[in-house]
Design an enzyme around this catalytic site. Structure first.
Site, PDB file in Angstrom:
ATOM      1  N   HIS A  15       0.859  -1.189   0.000  1.00  0.00           N
ATOM      2  CA  HIS A  15       0.000   0.000   0.000  1.00  0.00           C
ATOM      3  C   HIS A  15       0.890   1.232   0.000  1.00  0.00           C
ATOM      4  O   HIS A  15       1.674   1.436   0.939  1.00  0.00           O
ATOM      5  CB  HIS A  15      -0.898   0.022   1.239  1.00  0.00           C
ATOM      6  CG  HIS A  15      -1.823  -1.154   1.310  1.00  0.00           C
ATOM      7  ND1 HIS A  15      -3.093  -1.132   0.766  1.00  0.00           N
ATOM      8  CD2 HIS A  15      -1.656  -2.397   1.818  1.00  0.00           C
ATOM      9  CE1 HIS A  15      -3.666  -2.311   0.954  1.00  0.00           C
ATOM     10  NE2 HIS A  15      -2.817  -3.103   1.593  1.00  0.00           N
ATOM     11  N   HIS A 174      -1.691 -12.217   1.875  1.00  0.00           N
ATOM     12  CA  HIS A 174      -1.420 -12.243   3.322  1.00  0.00           C
ATOM     13  C   HIS A 174      -2.090 -13.426   4.034  1.00  0.00           C
ATOM     14  O   HIS A 174      -2.996 -13.258   4.833  1.00  0.00           O
ATOM     15  CB  HIS A 174      -1.790 -10.927   4.018  1.00  0.00           C
ATOM     16  CG  HIS A 174      -3.060 -10.260   3.526  1.00  0.00           C
ATOM     17  ND1 HIS A 174      -4.272 -10.897   3.478  1.00  0.00           N
ATOM     18  CD2 HIS A 174      -3.285  -9.008   3.084  1.00  0.00           C
ATOM     19  CE1 HIS A 174      -5.180 -10.055   3.024  1.00  0.00           C
ATOM     20  NE2 HIS A 174      -4.607  -8.904   2.771  1.00  0.00           N
TER      21      HIS A 174
END
Ligand code: NCD
Ligand code: ZN
Length: 336
Positions: A15, A174
């Site tokens: 991000h 993740h």
């Protein structure tokens, strides 16, 4: 082994945000990584090839002088993403994946998908274009415990999805549970998983260590110790379809240290060092190169870097706080 040289790694889940935050954080990734798969959960989200190209241009303009870091863009899948939007994204050459956020599953997921079954044509277009679906694997529901969201997603959503679209490339992002690891390992060549450094280092006890720890709160939330052990073993096994994705997700300190603190850990400043520490602790430094510099590259059909980076065995410094224009600060993750 006191020094290790590996091809320059890439971060397959990152991000970078936008504006002042982007300008503050980007250098931390450029220092180590050659490329990164950049998440599209801006406000508003990146949903078209044109928006991805414009965001990419803002990232390129924010790179430190001399950096050749390459952002690999993604689209945010919504209930309205069409097969044509997917084909335009693939044709753009700058978009490398489409991100599935189940609606409201995480930060800026309000525009996420409410009915995946209605998107079969869009997913077919992705499979045809070779564009991977990057999955935030959590199922939400009034009867679903937050610690069970990943396992429930895999059995209720992901397994049926892959059965319906066997030609679609899918990355379970993740991975946080042993069910997630087992699912990736049992999958075919089109199925892969990313692992964050913090999920390899933290378990749910760390959330409550001497008090409530907002800087250890991320989504999917860290799980029981036995899950962390399964993730570490899998990462360090050299499995060809597991690879590095930091999910480094910067938030202002004021937004984390709040009565309703937001999810995300900022690991970019020392990410490769954190992974190396885990691989070293597991006696598996010889598998770090595949995990960081070869496996994801193969899955995304990217060349392995010709540049080498060197890791030396020394204490990883605590990066402390990063200053953002306008007065905000971001606290970087540092293991105790
Ligand atoms: C991410 C963010 O802040 O954008 N937060 C997080 O806890 N990982 C979103 C996400 O990847 O889920
Ligand atoms: Zn993320």
């Amino acid at each position: 082994m006191d020094a290790l040289r590996i091809p320059r790694p890439d971060d397959f889940h990152l991000h970078l945000r936008d504006g002042a935050m982007l300008r503050a954080v980007l250098a931390d990734t450029c220092r180590t990584f050659g490329r990164a798969i950049v998440m599209p959960n801006l406000v508003p989200p990146v949903t078209t090839a044109a928006e991805a190209e414009a965001y990419r241009a803002r990232i390129l303009a924010s790179r430190p002088a001399g950096s050749d870091f390459e952002p690999l863009m993604t689209l945010y899948l919504t209930d309205r993403t069409t097969p044509n939007a997917v084909r335009a994204a693939a044709a753009s050459r700058v978009v490398h994946g489409v991100k599935l956020y189940p609606a409201h599953a995480t930060t800026n997921a309000a525009h996420g998908v409410t009915e995946l079954e209605a998107l079969d044509d869009t997913l077919d277009a992705m499979a045809e274009a070779g564009l991977p679906l990057l999955v935030h694997g959590e199922k939400l529901g009034p009867d679903i415990d937050v610690f069970d969201r990943e396992a429930r997603f895999i059995e209720g959503v992901l397994a049926p999805l892959v059965a319906r679209h066997p030609a679609l490339k899918v990355v379970l992002e993740h991975v946080t549970t042993k069910q997630g690891i087992e699912w990736v390992m049992a999958g075919g060549d089109n199925v892969a998983g990313t692992l964050t450094a913090h999920h390899l280092m933290l378990d749910r006890n760390d959330l409550f260590d001497g008090g409530l720890r907002p800087h250890h709160y991320c989504l999917p939330v860290v799980k029981r110790r036995e899950h962390k052990q399964a993730l570490r073993k899998a990462a360090c096994s050299g499995h060809p379809r597991l690879f590095l994705g930091t999910d480094s997700a910067p938030h202002p300190v004021r937004a984390k240290e709040s009565a309703c603190g937001c999810a995300g850990l900022y690991t970019a400043p020392t990410a490769l060092e954190l992974y190396a520490q885990v691989f070293d602790e597991e006696g598996a430094l010889d598998h770090l190169e595949a995990f960081a510099s070869r496996n994801g590259q193969r899955f995304y059909r990217l060349p392995v870097s010709e540049v080498q980076v060197e890791l030396r065995r020394e204490e990883t410094p605590d990066p402390g706080r990063l200053q953002v224009e306008g007065g905000d600060e971001v606290l970087a993750f540092h293991p105790k």
